[in-house]
Design a protein around this motif. Structure first.
Motif, PDB file in Angstrom:
ATOM      1  N   ILE A 158      37.951  40.819  52.407  1.00 21.86           N
ATOM      2  CA  ILE A 158      38.489  41.501  51.225  1.00 21.86           C
ATOM      3  C   ILE A 158      37.682  41.045  50.018  1.00 21.86           C
ATOM      4  CG2 ILE A 158      40.524  41.801  49.766  1.00 21.86           C
ATOM      5  CD1 ILE A 158      42.145  40.923  52.345  1.00 21.86           C
ATOM      6  N   TYR A 159      37.206  41.987  49.262  1.00 20.21           N
ATOM      7  CA  TYR A 159      36.396  41.686  48.077  1.00 20.21           C
ATOM      8  C   TYR A 159      37.193  42.103  46.853  1.00 20.21           C
ATOM      9  CZ  TYR A 159      32.321  41.464  45.065  1.00 20.21           C
ATOM     10  OH  TYR A 159      31.437  41.142  44.067  1.00 20.21           O
ATOM     11  N   VAL A 160      37.512  41.155  45.997  1.00 19.01           N
ATOM     12  CA  VAL A 160      38.316  41.405  44.800  1.00 19.01           C
ATOM     13  C   VAL A 160      37.412  41.262  43.582  1.00 19.01           C
ATOM     14  CG1 VAL A 160      40.289  40.644  43.435  1.00 19.01           C
ATOM     15  CG2 VAL A 160      40.389  40.516  45.936  1.00 19.01           C
ATOM     16  N   VAL A 161      37.444  42.246  42.708  1.00 16.22           N
ATOM     17  CA  VAL A 161      36.622  42.229  41.498  1.00 16.22           C
ATOM     18  C   VAL A 161      37.533  42.108  40.286  1.00 16.22           C
ATOM     19  CG1 VAL A 161      34.978  43.524  40.092  1.00 16.22           C
ATOM     20  CG2 VAL A 161      34.869  43.676  42.581  1.00 16.22           C
ATOM     21  N   HIS A 162      37.174  41.206  39.381  1.00 13.38           N
ATOM     22  CA  HIS A 162      37.904  41.044  38.125  1.00 13.38           C
ATOM     23  C   HIS A 162      36.951  41.322  36.964  1.00 13.38           C
ATOM     24  CE1 HIS A 162      41.584  39.495  39.779  1.00 13.38           C
ATOM     25  NE2 HIS A 162      40.901  38.655  40.522  1.00 13.38           N
ATOM     26  N   PHE A 163      37.514  41.662  35.835  1.00 16.03           N
ATOM     27  CA  PHE A 163      36.699  41.968  34.672  1.00 16.03           C
ATOM     28  C   PHE A 163      36.511  40.774  33.749  1.00 16.03           C
ATOM     29  CE2 PHE A 163      38.345  46.053  36.121  1.00 16.03           C
ATOM     30  CZ  PHE A 163      37.140  46.676  36.358  1.00 16.03           C
ATOM     31  N   THR A 164      37.192  39.674  34.026  1.00 18.71           N
ATOM     32  CA  THR A 164      36.976  38.457  33.240  1.00 18.71           C
ATOM     33  C   THR A 164      36.964  37.252  34.173  1.00 18.71           C
ATOM     34  OG1 THR A 164      39.323  37.965  32.855  1.00 18.71           O
ATOM     35  CG2 THR A 164      38.225  39.443  31.263  1.00 18.71           C
ATOM     36  N   GLN A 165      36.283  36.199  33.748  1.00 13.92           N
ATOM     37  CA  GLN A 165      36.261  34.963  34.524  1.00 13.92           C
ATOM     38  C   GLN A 165      37.640  34.322  34.547  1.00 13.92           C
ATOM     39  OE1 GLN A 165      33.140  32.457  33.058  1.00 13.92           O
ATOM     40  NE2 GLN A 165      31.553  33.955  33.502  1.00 13.92           N
ATOM     41  N   LEU A 166      38.371  34.422  33.458  1.00 14.84           N
ATOM     42  CA  LEU A 166      39.704  33.842  33.391  1.00 14.84           C
ATOM     43  C   LEU A 166      40.610  34.463  34.445  1.00 14.84           C
ATOM     44  CD1 LEU A 166      41.864  32.034  32.124  1.00 14.84           C
ATOM     45  CD2 LEU A 166      42.261  33.851  30.435  1.00 14.84           C
ATOM     46  N   LYS A 167      40.618  35.775  34.533  1.00  9.60           N
ATOM     47  CA  LYS A 167      41.469  36.460  35.507  1.00  9.60           C
ATOM     48  C   LYS A 167      41.030  36.106  36.933  1.00  9.60           C
ATOM     49  CE  LYS A 167      44.835  39.163  36.568  1.00  9.60           C
ATOM     50  NZ  LYS A 167      46.183  38.635  36.508  1.00  9.60           N
ATOM     51  N   SER A 168      39.744  35.991  37.142  1.00  9.69           N
ATOM     52  CA  SER A 168      39.233  35.597  38.456  1.00  9.69           C
ATOM     53  C   SER A 168      39.734  34.205  38.835  1.00  9.69           C
ATOM     54  CB  SER A 168      37.707  35.631  38.436  1.00  9.69           C
ATOM     55  OG  SER A 168      37.195  35.206  39.671  1.00  9.69           O
TER      56      SER A 168
END
Length: 139
Positions: free
Chosen positions: A95-105
């Motif tokens: 599963i590959y999850v993409v976030h738009f910020t490092q904080l959320k990641s």
């Protein structure tokens, strides 16, 4: 010291907010062999030249328009941790999850530490393999 580094979604290299996560390994691991991947990059000669300059080794571009692994995606209002657990239970991994910020990641990574995606034996193997690894960078 890492010998091999594989980086997917490398087209984010030049992203103002997220690019540093792709740039840091190139700058700090110049002795490694890199596999940089992206299904959406156009001209790649610039990256070849940068990597070759940083590593002082020959660099090769491998390009193909064929996608050997189908891309599957969905929209869900369910909490991400529950979605990941459900996909894993259905055998839909990796599963590959993409976030738009490092904080959320980082927040998601922390939340996923309480999920049970590995057997006890797999966790022991991972712990042993990573025992000497120091995670000193936030990237």
């Amino acid at each position: 010291e890492f010998k091999d580094v594989i980086i997917d979604e490398f087209h984010y290299y030049s992203d103002r907010e997220r690019g540093v996560a792709w740039q840091t390994p190139l700058l700090t691991m110049a002795n490694a062999t890199f596999l940089l991947m992206s299904a959406t990059m156009g001209r790649t000669e610039f990256f070849r030249d940068v990597v070759q300059n940083l590593t002082q080794r020959d660099t090769v571009i491998v390009a193909s328009s064929q996608r050997p692994v189908p891309l599957d995606f969905e929209y869900s209002t369910e909490r991400l941790v529950h979605t990941v657990e459900g996909l894993a239970e259905e055998g839909k991994t990796p599963i590959y999850v993409v976030h738009f910020t490092q904080l959320k990641s980082a927040e998601t990574a922390q939340a996923l530490t309480s999920t049970n995606l590995c057997t006890r034996e797999e966790k022991a193997v991972l712990a042993e393999a990573l025992a000497e690894t120091q995670f000193t960078s936030p990237f």
